[in-house]
Motif scaffolding. Structure first.
Motif: not given
Length: 606
Positions: A301-312
């Protein structure tokens, strides 16, 4: 069209909405002053629609309609006017679908998408049309070769477009044609990018259809493999995730990716994998998670993409975010929008087991589980899994297991996630969550960036194993130890893998460095232990533990070899440079990580 339908298409000048007018193809040679081709719509330059919108020029012809430039005669605002083609407008079913699509998209408001002004029907001409804002800008595809984005610019672009698509997905609509052709740059600015042409948006409810049906839509160069017939052809938010990843890769390269050609060529090129070297670190790890061919392995999901951006911690990626850094997942923003508009009954038709998703189920327990699943990858210094979410009078009861550097902070972030859905948990049970030292946090935060999505490859039948005096022939013969039983499900013999032991103290030990070494252990095992081959690339492994407390097992899959200095560095060598190296190797070799935590207890001491 029925009388009720007529009533529902009344012009509403106060209603603001969204959808690009599909200005992408077949533009008139004379720009806004060109005439539409023969046999076009029933409107022409000079017409005044609903006494409100003056048609001032022809812009483009697309698959569903024609696009004109116009002006609001009261405010003088310049607008785009999209009119359904006569051949389609003659079909009542098509009209119904057109209206359904527009009504969905008119609920969407986001800075990264072109805004609808109105859906209306001109009473005298009998045409159905959509009015959108007019964007004076350049198509991303036209300037790919001239762009020289910094890593910060590239991260900000990904965040902006992912956030806009997340808002669309929250309304059960996917774009299906995310490509440089459908991204406009107002004033030529990458930071102001806007998505256009949701004209092929598809309701996620499998019982609905769109004008172009449930099959392929979009250009071959940027569509996801499932749009080409692979992986069950099931579309969803993950479809737009793949295409957006390709767009970011194209911007990083400064050129088209060359993934089109014939249908067979397009399929083969995706199966062969993509060279992501042009994408700067650490953004590369996020894009790698977006463009995995199998939707089950992809960021879902785009939510997972945004969370991955935060995590990275991508440089500049937070610049366009309106959320504070403590917010557990960008998916929560979508949930807040749902609260505001009262939409709490959405669903996902994903073909695989439950995965983190921005789709929201009607059941409060399912809603709570989905929200927490989406939030967990972004909670710093943790590796958590849901044990159970159960109903109660005061709200869902949530139990988790794993490890956390700051359990109180992790609980707080989960509570905030539920509150964003209008839910109040009666309890957040961390009884089976072990504190981990700050030395262990560095490893958790690094491995969480390559955490597998869509499936768990490690499992335990229980999380508590009793310590007993071990019998002859065991690793700890005559000593008190626990025997933990671990399930391992790789499911792909082409993948190499490594197994690493972890402790809350931060200690990491390489247990099995490769599939070949694992196979040798299987060969040596007696009576099915310590490793039993269950078939189908699934195994049961026994780990003997001579200490009380929590232990972890990390599985890293992908292309080997797995350098112990990268996978299991000693304490004191887990700095930012190591994390960058880990993520870079993961992107280059398709590494994904899964982790399980369990506890050995000596009840005889009590």
């Amino acid at each position: 069209m029925t009388g009720d339908d007529q009533d529902r298409t009344v012009f509403d000048p106060d209603r603001t909405v969204f959808d690009p007018a599909g200005i992408g193809a077949d533009q008139g040679a004379g720009g806004a002053t060109s005439r539409p081709p023969a046999g076009g719509t029933a409107i022409k330059v000079g017409d005044i629609l609903n006494h409100m919108f003056a048609v001032t020029g022809f812009l483009a012809r697309g698959g569903m309609g024609e696009v004109f430039v116009g002006a609001n005669v009261i405010t003088d605002e310049r607008v785009a006017i999209k009119v359904m083609l006569p051949a389609l407008a003659a079909d009542p079913n098509v009209i119904t679908l057109f209206r359904r699509e527009a009504k969905t998209l008119t609920r969407l408001h986001h800075e990264a998408v072109v805004q609808y002004r109105v859906l209306a029907q001109e009473p005298e001409l009998g045409v159905l049309y959509i009015v959108t804002e007019y964007i004076e800008g350049t198509g991303l595809s036209d300037v790919l070769a001239t762009l020289r984005p910094s890593p910060e610019d590239l991260g900000a672009l990904l965040r902006r477009l992912a956030s806009g698509l997340a808002a669309a997905h929250a309304l059960d609509a996917i774009h299906r044609d995310v490509s440089p052709d459908n991204v406009l740059l107002p004033g030529g600015r990458l930071g102001g990018a806007k998505l256009i042409d949701f004209g092929i948006a598809k309701d996620l409810d499998p019982g609905t259809a769109t004008v172009i049906g449930d099959g392929f839509a979009g250009k071959l160069g940027y569509v996801a493999p499932e749009q080409l017939g692979d992986f069950g052809r099931t579309l969803g938010p993950w479809t737009d995730v793949y295409s957006l990843g390709l767009v970011i890769l194209a911007v990083a390269r400064g050129s088209d990716l060359g993934l089109g050609g014939t249908l067979v060529d397009a399929v083969d090129k995706r199966r062969a994998g993509l060279d992501l070297a042009a994408v700067p670190m650490p953004l590369r790890s996020v894009v790698a998670g977006m463009v995995r061919p199998d939707p089950a392995d992809r960021l879902r999901s785009m939510g997972a993409v945004l969370a991955a951006l935060d995590g990275a911690e991508v440089p500049g990626a937070a610049a366009t975010s309106s959320l504070p850094r403590w917010w557990p997942a960008a998916a929560a923003l979508v949930l807040m929008l749902l609260v505001a508009v009262g939409w709490f009954a959405m669903r996902s038709d994903a073909p695989t087991e439950r995965t983190p998703s921005i789709a929201v189920a009607a059941d409060p327990v399912a809603r709570a589980r989905d929200a927490i699943d989406a939030a967990l990858p972004s909670v710093s210094c943790t590796w958590l899994r849901i044990v159970s979410v159960s109903p109660s009078a005061g709200g869902p009861r949530v139990a988790l297991t794993g490890v956390a550097g700051n359990p109180t902070q992790a609980q707080t972030e989960i509570v905030r996630t539920l509150q964003a859905q209008g839910l109040t948990a009666s309890a957040i049970d961390f009884a089976e969550v072990s504190p981990i030292t700050q030395s262990g946090c560095a490893a958790l935060d690094a491995f969480r960036q390559i955490r597998t999505t869509g499936r768990n490859r490690l499992s335990v039948p229980q999380r508590r194993f009793e310590m007993r005096t071990q019998t002859a022939g065991t690793a700890y013969e005559g000593k008190v130890a626990a025997s933990a039983v671990i399930g391992i499900a790789i499911g792909d013999p082409s993948l190499d893998f490594a197994l690493v032991g972890l402790e809350p103290s931060g200690a990491i030990d390489m247990l099995i460095p490769s599939r070949a070494a694992f196979a040798e252990q299987v060969r040596r095992s007696r009576d099915g232990l310590p490793i039993t081959d269950l078939g189908g690339d699934r195994y049961r492994m026994q780990l003997d533990l001579d200490h009380e407390g929590w232990s972890g097992l990390l599985l890293v899959t992908g292309k080997g070899p797995f350098d112990a200095k990268v996978i299991a560095p000693p304490l004191g060598q887990r700095d930012a440079a190591w994390r960058t190296t880990l993520v870079q190797r993961a992107a280059e070799h398709g590494w994904q990580a899964d982790m399980i935590w369990f506890r050995s207890v000596d009840d005889e001491k009590d």
